[in-house]
Write an enzyme that holds these catalytic residues in place. Structure first.
Site, short mmCIF file in Angstrom:
data_model
loop_
_atom_site.label_atom_id
_atom_site.label_comp_id
_atom_site.label_asym_id
_atom_site.label_seq_id
_atom_site.Cartn_x
_atom_site.Cartn_y
_atom_site.Cartn_z
N GLY A 87 63.32 -42.66 21.57
CA GLY A 87 63.50 -43.65 22.70
C GLY A 87 61.99 -43.34 22.87
O GLY A 87 60.91 -42.84 22.53
N LEU A 88 61.90 -43.82 24.80
CA LEU A 88 60.78 -44.47 25.43
C LEU A 88 59.53 -45.81 24.18
O LEU A 88 58.56 -45.33 23.97
CB LEU A 88 59.74 -43.15 25.28
CG LEU A 88 60.65 -42.23 26.57
CD1 LEU A 88 60.00 -41.19 26.40
CD2 LEU A 88 61.52 -43.04 27.64
N CYS A 89 59.91 -46.48 23.54
CA CYS A 89 59.74 -47.15 22.46
C CYS A 89 59.59 -49.00 23.12
O CYS A 89 59.68 -49.50 22.31
CB CYS A 89 59.32 -47.23 21.58
SG CYS A 89 61.01 -46.32 20.77
N GLY A 90 60.22 -48.97 24.02
CA GLY A 90 60.34 -50.56 24.67
C GLY A 90 62.05 -50.54 23.80
O GLY A 90 62.52 -49.82 23.68
N PHE A 92 62.61 -51.89 21.23
CA PHE A 92 62.26 -51.43 19.78
C PHE A 92 62.75 -51.28 19.04
O PHE A 92 63.84 -51.96 17.87
CB PHE A 92 61.02 -50.53 19.56
CG PHE A 92 61.07 -49.99 17.90
CD1 PHE A 92 60.39 -50.61 17.45
CD2 PHE A 92 61.64 -49.10 17.39
CE1 PHE A 92 59.88 -50.32 15.25
CE2 PHE A 92 61.79 -48.64 16.15
CZ PHE A 92 60.71 -49.51 15.08
#
Length: 294
Positions: A87-90, A92
């Site tokens: 995760g940690l990709c907005g 996406f």
């Protein structure tokens, strides 16, 4: 009002988080450069392969009977969903999952009600999301980004083509993010199988050229069709990989900026709290001095 110790603790915590987001942004930027190089190199090859397939099929005198072109009544559906492992990709992954659910609702609602829609997950986030929603999820290639290569994607494509040829599925769709730039990803929901019967791209007309096929046109197209499908899947995975790094880079940059704003607010609160504490101590000293004087 929070105590000085609590505010100091929050400042240290936010500062640590900011350092992590900065590091993650730098890592994503490095990975993005490699991912961009990969997709930039593949795009011309994939485009040329499509043109070659279009030209050869347009010049062929006889149609090629391939099981990958077989159009059947759609009962069983497989959807290839390309997401990320982390995760940690907005938004996406969220956008891909929403687009897939919308595709199912608009195109395969009847099949979904009968439990005939299955998910071929490339990336762990998609596998987790659709498992929670009760779909049958194929997870054999969820870790494909760990060692991303054409060989691993080729194996996935061969497995999908075999299942379609054997009649296990009547339609296969592909949902992925196409990389445009660091801040923009374009969601694609394309038909993967059966392949279109007309290979011609756009308004390409049959060329007035007498080709000599060696070996036969049937053998050439029988070789080009599976290869084009493998390249199509590989390209979608590379596009998604570049999109993921771009989205993560943007998300970490925003997180770093938000942490900086929060640090400003916390330092202001800390200074106000400290000033209030000092003022209180001064008032207590003055009050005590006045009491002794009296």
């Amino acid at each position: 009002m929070a105590s000085l110790k609590e505010v100091r603790s929050r400042i240290v915590s936010v500062n640590s988080t900011q350092q992590i987001t900065k590091a993650m942004k730098m890592v994503a930027a490095a990975k993005l450069r490699r991912a961009q190089d990969g997709i930039t190199q593949l795009r011309p090859y994939a485009q040329k392969l499509g043109e070659m397939l279009s030209t050869v099929s347009a010049a062929a005198e006889s149609a090629v009977d391939s099981p990958l072109k077989t159009v059947r009544a759609v009962n069983k559906v497989l959807i290839i969903v390309v997401t990320s492992d982390r995760g940690l990709c907005g938004a996406f992954n969220t956008n891909i999952i929403k687009a897939t659910l919308q595709l199912i609702e608009q195109k395969y609602a009847f099949q979904a009600r009968n439990g005939n829609v299955e998910i071929f997950a490339i990336g762990k986030k998609g596998a987790e999301a659709f498992s929670r929603r009760g779909f049958v999820v194929h997870t054999g290639y969820t870790d494909i980004f760990t060692r991303l290569s054409f060989v691993s994607v080729k194996q996935a494509a061969e497995e999908i083509m075999k299942d379609f040829s054997d009649g296990r599925y009547d339609a296969v769709d592909l949902v992925y993010n196409e990389f445009k730039n660091v801040a923009t990803q374009i969601i694609h929901a394309d038909q993967y199988l059966p392949i279109p019967t007309d290979y011609k791209v756009g308004k390409t007309k049959k060329l007035e050229v007498n080709y000599i096929f060696e070996p036969s046109e049937v053998e050439i197209l029988a070789e080009l069709i599976p290869k084009s499908l493998k390249i199509k899947l590989y390209r979608s995975v590379l596009e998604s990989n570049a999109s993921e790094q771009g989205a993560r880079m943007t998300a970490m940059e925003k997180a770093t900026e938000n942490a900086q704003e929060l640090l400003k607010e916390l330092r202001l609160i800390y200074n106000r709290t400290r000033q209030a504490a000092i003022t209180k101590e001064i008032l207590e000293i003055v009050g005590g001095a006045e009491a002794l004087k009296n």
